[in-house]
Scaffold this motif. Sequence first.
Motif, PDB file in Angstrom:
ATOM      1  N   VAL A 101       0.708  -1.197  -0.044  1.00  0.00           N
ATOM      2  CA  VAL A 101      -0.148   0.089   0.004  1.00  0.00           C
ATOM      3  C   VAL A 101       0.829   1.249  -0.061  1.00  0.00           C
ATOM      4  N   ALA A 102       1.863   1.194   0.828  1.00  0.00           N
ATOM      5  CA  ALA A 102       2.965   2.426   0.970  1.00  0.00           C
ATOM      6  C   ALA A 102       3.428   2.613  -0.248  1.00  0.00           C
ATOM      7  N   VAL A 103       3.841   1.539  -1.020  1.00  0.00           N
ATOM      8  CA  VAL A 103       4.418   1.669  -2.364  1.00  0.00           C
ATOM      9  C   VAL A 103       3.624   2.289  -3.359  1.00  0.00           C
ATOM     10  N   GLN A 104       2.318   1.824  -3.353  1.00  0.00           N
ATOM     11  CA  GLN A 104       1.293   2.350  -4.263  1.00  0.00           C
ATOM     12  C   GLN A 104       1.121   3.861  -4.093  1.00  0.00           C
ATOM     13  N   ALA A 105       1.194   4.178  -2.731  1.00  0.00           N
ATOM     14  CA  ALA A 105       0.978   5.728  -2.390  1.00  0.00           C
ATOM     15  C   ALA A 105       2.558   6.477  -2.527  1.00  0.00           C
ATOM     16  N   GLU A 106       3.421   5.750  -2.993  1.00  0.00           N
ATOM     17  CA  GLU A 106       4.809   6.278  -2.885  1.00  0.00           C
ATOM     18  C   GLU A 106       5.122   6.939  -1.936  1.00  0.00           C
ATOM     19  N   GLU A 109       8.392   7.205   3.814  1.00  0.00           N
ATOM     20  CA  GLU A 109       8.415   6.924   5.217  1.00  0.00           C
ATOM     21  C   GLU A 109       7.515   5.835   5.651  1.00  0.00           C
ATOM     22  N   ALA A 110       6.343   5.425   5.133  1.00  0.00           N
ATOM     23  CA  ALA A 110       5.417   4.491   5.311  1.00  0.00           C
ATOM     24  C   ALA A 110       6.391   3.044   5.022  1.00  0.00           C
ATOM     25  N   VAL A 111       7.068   3.218   3.647  1.00  0.00           N
ATOM     26  CA  VAL A 111       7.656   2.046   3.275  1.00  0.00           C
ATOM     27  C   VAL A 111       8.730   1.803   4.176  1.00  0.00           C
ATOM     28  N   LYS A 112       9.409   2.720   4.639  1.00  0.00           N
ATOM     29  CA  LYS A 112      10.513   2.373   5.653  1.00  0.00           C
ATOM     30  C   LYS A 112       9.983   1.925   7.032  1.00  0.00           C
ATOM     31  N   GLU A 113       8.655   2.289   7.438  1.00  0.00           N
ATOM     32  CA  GLU A 113       8.184   1.775   8.524  1.00  0.00           C
ATOM     33  C   GLU A 113       7.823   0.199   8.396  1.00  0.00           C
ATOM     34  N   ALA A 114       7.247   0.134   7.140  1.00  0.00           N
ATOM     35  CA  ALA A 114       6.946  -1.364   6.782  1.00  0.00           C
ATOM     36  C   ALA A 114       8.359  -2.436   6.832  1.00  0.00           C
ATOM     37  N   GLY A 115       9.302  -1.660   6.455  1.00  0.00           N
ATOM     38  CA  GLY A 115      10.525  -2.361   6.178  1.00  0.00           C
ATOM     39  C   GLY A 115      11.076  -2.793   7.603  1.00  0.00           C
ATOM     40  N   LYS A 116      10.849  -1.909   8.546  1.00  0.00           N
ATOM     41  CA  LYS A 116      11.486  -1.897   9.888  1.00  0.00           C
ATOM     42  C   LYS A 116      10.246  -3.162  10.777  1.00  0.00           C
ATOM     43  N   LEU A 139      14.985  -0.692   2.301  1.00  0.00           N
ATOM     44  CA  LEU A 139      15.218   0.608   2.989  1.00  0.00           C
ATOM     45  C   LEU A 139      16.215   1.328   2.169  1.00  0.00           C
ATOM     46  N   ASP A 140      17.065   0.746   1.477  1.00  0.00           N
ATOM     47  CA  ASP A 140      17.968   1.625   0.479  1.00  0.00           C
ATOM     48  C   ASP A 140      17.231   1.852  -0.706  1.00  0.00           C
ATOM     49  N   ALA A 141      16.284   1.222  -1.362  1.00  0.00           N
ATOM     50  CA  ALA A 141      15.432   1.560  -2.459  1.00  0.00           C
ATOM     51  C   ALA A 141      14.418   2.790  -2.054  1.00  0.00           C
ATOM     52  N   ALA A 142      14.083   2.499  -0.758  1.00  0.00           N
ATOM     53  CA  ALA A 142      13.049   3.829  -0.500  1.00  0.00           C
ATOM     54  C   ALA A 142      13.729   5.037  -0.571  1.00  0.00           C
ATOM     55  N   ASP A 143      15.261   5.056  -0.189  1.00  0.00           N
ATOM     56  CA  ASP A 143      15.981   6.337  -0.225  1.00  0.00           C
ATOM     57  C   ASP A 143      16.164   6.912  -1.356  1.00  0.00           C
ATOM     58  N   LYS A 144      15.900   5.855  -2.566  1.00  0.00           N
ATOM     59  CA  LYS A 144      16.253   6.255  -3.944  1.00  0.00           C
ATOM     60  C   LYS A 144      14.822   6.298  -4.779  1.00  0.00           C
ATOM     61  N   ASN A 145      13.600   6.473  -3.852  1.00  0.00           N
ATOM     62  CA  ASN A 145      12.309   6.355  -4.473  1.00  0.00           C
ATOM     63  C   ASN A 145      12.172   5.371  -5.825  1.00  0.00           C
TER      64      ASN A 145
END
Lengths: 275, 147
Positions: A101-106, A109-116, A139-145
């Motif tokens: 869901v977080a990826v769909q919303a781009e 921060e939400a992606v990182k939360e899910a990763g943690k 987490l790395d890919a989230a930093d690069k969007n």
Amino acid sequence: MSYSIFPFPRLALFVAGTLLSSSALAAPQGTQGVQEFDPLAFPGQVVDDVVVPVPSEVFSVLDKLGEPNWRHEIRELNVPNTSDRTQLALLFGHVVAEGFVAVQAEDKEAVKEAGKDVISISTALGLTKAVRPHAQAILDAADKNDWKAIRKEFDQTQKTVKDTMEEMKDIDLSQCVSLGGWLRGTASVTSVVGKNFSADRAELLNQPMLVEHFLNAIGKMPKNTQEHDLLRSIRKGLSSVLEKMESAVDGFSKGAVSDISKTCETLLTEILVKK
Amino acid sequence: MKMTRHTFLSALTCLSLALTPVPALATVDESHDYAMEAATSFVEQGFIVREDYWNGEVKSGQKLMISHQLFKGNEYAFWLGSVNDNVELDLKVYDEKGHAIQIDSKSGNHALSIRVNPQKTGTYKIVFSLKSKKEKSVMWALAYGYR
């Protein structure tokens, strides 16, 4: 006629029904050019292994049908501290679906939360070693969007966890991962459809085969696992969802979508309660 | 060191094992590699490949059937791969009325690709077979992607 069946752990193959002639697969006379197939008269083997779609398979259709506000679908999860492995497996699927869901919303921060959350649940499950590289990649890919890479990693993480559980003969737990993910994905779909109802959007809920698959999976678990509070609730909830799906012959009503939504939400709330 | 008849035979056995063609060592995951190779051009066209897939070993020519959930609005591609050489691959996807719905099919040496555009959301039947002229059983892997 003899069949050779090969004992691969990930596959359950069985001979389907009575053997009929191979003409069952041929086009009947008078329908030249149209291939017809009757699964009940299938003369071969049925692969009894179900690949459950990831939430983004459905989300991508919803994106094509409009522009849902995915940020409104993101939930802040308070993952309970538990050692109950059934609950942990359900939570794992839930959290991975939350990641989709977080990826769909781009939403980085939400992606990182899910990763943690993925890391903390996999630690509780004793699967840190297998999961950490994927979680780090998320987490790395989230930093690069890099949303494409994140989507792939969430899918890979779930597969790694399920494969590891199956290697450890924890097939029931592996099913719980898929189940938790399906419940969260379906809750999001019903929420989006409910906010902007159309027959096309609601048709995405036509998934009785998957619900039957989960019900069968629970039914095959050992008695004490079946008696687990969460699985008892889920079994009851899925039976009502299946009923709604099977009675939607002419399409889903707004009321049916809302009922499925309430069932999924109630079950997800139960999964998140500390045992 | 003098080579005895026993050590000579052992060495010969080791050498012949080392030179034996791959099938004895082949794995179903190598079949998945071939499926993924077939998927490469689809990925370039925007398909997202699922990490989960089906695999196994089957009697040559035996038909297999898988039930799978598809969603109207997505376009799907299925890739059937086999590590075995000279295998004739066949794959069709049927809707609930029993109509074949695949719209495009591409066949290579070790893999077959098809595309599907489902007109309804629901359960579809994937029917496939792998026929070898040389082997009694064939290894396979079936993967899919969507866009």
